[in-house]
Scaffold this active site. Sequence first.
Site, PDB file in Angstrom:
ATOM      1  CD  GLU A 181       2.833   7.609 -26.486  1.00 22.44           C
ATOM      2  OE1 GLU A 181       1.653   7.796 -26.144  1.00 22.44           O
ATOM      3  OE2 GLU A 181       3.173   6.767 -27.345  1.00 22.44           O
ATOM      4  CB  THR A 241      -1.946   5.959 -28.090  1.00 25.09           C
ATOM      5  OG1 THR A 241      -0.565   6.279 -28.082  1.00 25.09           O
ATOM      6  CG2 THR A 241      -2.631   6.694 -26.946  1.00 25.09           C
ATOM      7  CG  HIS A 271       5.087   9.369 -29.797  1.00 23.27           C
ATOM      8  ND1 HIS A 271       5.575   9.167 -31.072  1.00 23.27           N
ATOM      9  CD2 HIS A 271       3.861   8.793 -29.769  1.00 23.27           C
ATOM     10  CE1 HIS A 271       4.685   8.502 -31.774  1.00 23.27           C
ATOM     11  NE2 HIS A 271       3.634   8.258 -31.011  1.00 23.27           N
ATOM     12  CG  ASP A 305       1.154   4.173 -24.916  1.00 21.62           C
ATOM     13  OD1 ASP A 305       2.365   4.063 -24.652  1.00 21.62           O
ATOM     14  OD2 ASP A 305       0.729   4.897 -25.852  1.00 21.62           O
ATOM     15  CG  HIS A 306       2.396   1.713 -27.471  1.00 25.17           C
ATOM     16  ND1 HIS A 306       3.570   2.303 -27.866  1.00 25.17           N
ATOM     17  CD2 HIS A 306       1.440   2.673 -27.603  1.00 25.17           C
ATOM     18  CE1 HIS A 306       3.327   3.547 -28.251  1.00 25.17           C
ATOM     19  NE2 HIS A 306       2.055   3.810 -28.090  1.00 25.17           N
TER      20      HIS A 306
HETATM   21  C1  GP9 Z   1      -1.206  11.000 -30.532  1.00 26.10           C
HETATM   22  C2  GP9 Z   1      -0.651  10.065 -29.512  1.00 26.10           C
HETATM   23  C3  GP9 Z   1       0.338   9.108 -30.097  1.00 26.10           C
HETATM   24  O1  GP9 Z   1      -2.240  11.793 -30.060  1.00 26.10           O
HETATM   25  O2  GP9 Z   1      -1.660   9.461 -28.788  1.00 26.10           O
HETATM   26  O3  GP9 Z   1      -0.248   7.962 -30.528  1.00 26.10           O
HETATM   27  P1  GP9 Z   1       0.597   6.650 -30.887  1.00 26.10           P
HETATM   28  O4  GP9 Z   1       1.433   6.981 -32.099  1.00 26.10           O
HETATM   29  O5  GP9 Z   1       1.467   6.318 -29.722  1.00 26.10           O
HETATM   30  O6  GP9 Z   1      -0.426   5.641 -31.126  1.00 26.10           O
HETATM   31 MN    MN Z   2       1.329   5.763 -27.712  1.00 26.08          MN
END
Ligand code: GP9
Ligand code: MN
Length: 427
Positions: free
Chosen positions: A38, A84, A200, A259-260
């Site tokens: 993440e 995500t 996150h 992911d980003h």
């Molecule tokens: C929530 C997680 C976070 O389930 O996937 O998503 P994001 O905020 O990174 O898009």
């Molecule tokens: Mn994410």
Amino acid sequence: DSDDITEVENYTKYNYAEPNEKYFGKGKGKNIIKIHLESFQSFLIDYELHGEEVTPFLNSLVHDESKNFTYFDNFFHQTEQGKTADSELTMDTSLYGLPQGAAFVTKGTNTYQSLPAILDQEFGYTSSIFHGDGKSFWNRDEVYKHLGIDEFYHEDFYNMSEENVINYGLKDKPFFKESMPYLENMEQPFYAHMMTLTHHHPYLIDEEDASIEPAETGDGSVDRYFQTARYLDEALKQFFDDLKEKGLYEDSIIMIYGDHYGISDNHNRAMKEITGEEITPLKNAELQRTPFFIKVPGVDGQGVNHTYGGQIDVMPTMLHLMGIEAKDYIQFGTDLFSKEHEEVVPFRSGDFMTPEYSSVNDVFYDNETKEVIENPTEEMKKQKEEVLKELALSDEVLYGDLLRFYTPNDSWTPIDPSEYFYGTPEE
Ligand code: GP9
Ligand code: MN
């Protein structure tokens, strides 16, 4: 309609990159363990804070040849507002997320021809996604059915007690621990997607989980970013140990990706302190690198691979490793191991990166000198048109739900979402 899909098909087939025979089919039939880091940006790799490595375990995958990983250090995320969810979509379908909103939400009931579904139909793979959050976040419980995901282990399957949870959901260490029994019991070969969550924004961490001091920029999110990254790194090490203990490590393909971005350009002042450089538009684009690691049993790892690529390229890379011709499918990426892979990485904004130059906010930059290219060549301008065309064609596929009209080959059966159901452990 079907004319529109023909235009797309012509485009993707024209841009197809032939497999590299060194890799084609080398992962056939192996379990695939796909690990989501993440909000993880590549600048964390080998970064030292207070004289310590922030992510010693991930760093060891880059540098310890005996671990047999290949690490792509010029790999970029290509996500937009879907964050995500965009990364999930792009990596499992080789389509771009939409310019606005999240396709997972607005195009959740489209027809897809996804990697897990192809692996199921070709070789009988079982697919599962593990994520310690509510099942409907990003419309996952709907769209996963349209992607042909067999099993979805969401928060109802985990112990979400107070000490196990922070920020959005389950902490990464209990997440990996509690996922192990489910993983062990999966029918093989499997495609298992492990989605972490603790690293996150705004990077909250309990004191007992923090094993490195925060940075000292005075920007709380940036300062804690290193602590949650360290926690994720430790969780990953623990997961690898458990996979080894259960005999699932050696013979599995292991793929790891970010992911980003985690630090947006609202934090440029602090990021200048962290990187030691002014965060110019070009520097910001360079910071969109996210890691991509892969280990294929029986194939020597390359250490660091400098090929430019992005999330869009993962699905064709995987298909070729499995010995499946990616050419049959509508995909905007190309195999990262192919000698014909074109090193142009579109961002969802229309910006793009190549090894020599970048296009950011309609300005071209020389990557080496970092200077503005005042007189871009015709080729550069043409490349920009090409990137915009590619994004537009991908959007047409999603807006028009065009894969309804496309049959990849004789062996393909359209995914029937009504065959999938994600219950709770009791059901
Ligand atoms: C929530 C997680 C976070 O389930 O996937 O998503 P994001 O905020 O990174 O898009
Ligand atoms: Mn994410």
